[in-house]
Design a protein around this motif. Sequence first.
Motif, short mmCIF file in Angstrom:
data_model
loop_
_atom_site.label_atom_id
_atom_site.label_comp_id
_atom_site.label_asym_id
_atom_site.label_seq_id
_atom_site.Cartn_x
_atom_site.Cartn_y
_atom_site.Cartn_z
N GLN A 1 10.93 -5.97 6.23
CA GLN A 1 11.19 -5.56 4.86
C GLN A 1 9.91 -5.07 4.21
OE1 GLN A 1 14.11 -5.43 3.41
NE2 GLN A 1 15.23 -6.36 5.11
N LEU A 2 10.06 -4.01 3.42
CA LEU A 2 8.94 -3.48 2.66
C LEU A 2 9.19 -3.72 1.19
CD1 LEU A 2 8.53 -0.03 4.48
CD2 LEU A 2 7.22 -2.12 4.87
N GLN A 3 8.17 -4.11 0.48
CA GLN A 3 8.31 -4.38 -0.95
C GLN A 3 7.17 -3.72 -1.69
OE1 GLN A 3 10.83 -6.17 -2.76
NE2 GLN A 3 9.73 -5.06 -4.37
N ALA A 4 7.54 -2.81 -2.59
CA ALA A 4 6.54 -2.14 -3.42
C ALA A 4 6.43 -2.85 -4.75
CB ALA A 4 6.93 -0.68 -3.63
N CYS A 5 5.22 -2.89 -5.27
CA CYS A 5 5.00 -3.48 -6.59
C CYS A 5 3.80 -2.79 -7.23
CB CYS A 5 4.79 -4.97 -6.50
SG CYS A 5 3.33 -5.47 -5.60
N GLY A 6 3.58 -3.09 -8.50
CA GLY A 6 2.42 -2.54 -9.20
C GLY A 6 2.75 -1.48 -10.21
N GLY A 7 4.02 -1.12 -10.30
CA GLY A 7 4.41 -0.12 -11.28
C GLY A 7 4.34 -0.68 -12.69
N TYR A 107 11.96 3.44 7.69
CA TYR A 107 12.16 2.13 7.06
C TYR A 107 11.70 2.21 5.61
CZ TYR A 107 12.12 1.09 12.03
OH TYR A 107 12.37 1.12 13.37
N TRP A 108 12.52 1.63 4.74
CA TRP A 108 12.27 1.75 3.31
C TRP A 108 12.23 0.39 2.64
CZ3 TRP A 108 11.97 6.36 0.46
CH2 TRP A 108 12.15 7.52 1.22
N GLY A 109 11.56 0.35 1.52
CA GLY A 109 11.57 -0.83 0.71
C GLY A 109 12.16 -0.52 -0.66
N GLN A 110 12.27 -1.54 -1.47
CA GLN A 110 12.70 -1.35 -2.85
C GLN A 110 11.59 -0.67 -3.63
OE1 GLN A 110 13.88 -5.26 -4.21
NE2 GLN A 110 15.99 -4.88 -3.62
N GLY A 111 11.96 0.10 -4.59
CA GLY A 111 10.99 0.86 -5.35
C GLY A 111 10.40 0.10 -6.52
N THR A 112 9.40 0.73 -7.10
CA THR A 112 8.79 0.20 -8.30
C THR A 112 8.69 1.33 -9.32
OG1 THR A 112 6.86 -1.02 -9.16
CG2 THR A 112 6.42 0.61 -7.46
N GLN A 113 9.04 1.02 -10.56
CA GLN A 113 9.10 2.05 -11.60
C GLN A 113 7.72 2.33 -12.17
OE1 GLN A 113 11.92 3.83 -13.02
NE2 GLN A 113 10.23 4.98 -13.95
N VAL A 114 7.39 3.60 -12.24
CA VAL A 114 6.17 4.05 -12.90
C VAL A 114 6.58 4.94 -14.06
CG1 VAL A 114 4.09 5.45 -12.69
CG2 VAL A 114 4.75 3.89 -10.84
N THR A 115 6.14 4.59 -15.25
CA THR A 115 6.45 5.38 -16.44
C THR A 115 5.15 5.76 -17.13
OG1 THR A 115 8.55 4.21 -16.73
CG2 THR A 115 7.71 5.48 -18.60
N VAL A 116 4.96 7.06 -17.30
CA VAL A 116 3.75 7.56 -17.94
C VAL A 116 4.14 8.19 -19.27
CG1 VAL A 116 1.72 9.03 -17.69
CG2 VAL A 116 2.79 8.01 -15.66
#
Length: 118
Positions: A1-7, A107-116
């Motif tokens: 599993q891949l998990q993105a964070c930091g957005g 292979y994909w992970g869940q995304g993280t939202q980036v709002t500028v």
Amino acid sequence: QLQACGGGLVQAGGSLRLSCAASGRTLSRYAMGWFRQAPGKERELVAVIGWNGGSTYYIDSVKGHFTISRDNAKNMVYLQMNSLKPEDTAVYYCAADTKYYGFVGAYWGQGTQVTVSS
């Protein structure tokens, strides 16, 4: 599993660092990449890094502003985003693929939202 964070939410010109962690998979065996998808737009590949970090690819719109990196010892991949623009607003996903050339993200992970904000 891949998990993105930091957005998150940042003003134009600001910076964010996205991280991608893997569990159950050794990332050093894969090329890694970041995709993004903005509302109403198709998903696009933003950056790719080879298995040992020796090769990188960026789409033209982020060259000089984004930096992809990896730490195989920590099983992590990063996307440093500087000088952010409102058009960088999107959900960002990390992905892995056995191929650097022709990277499509097997292979994909869940995304993280980036709002500028402007």
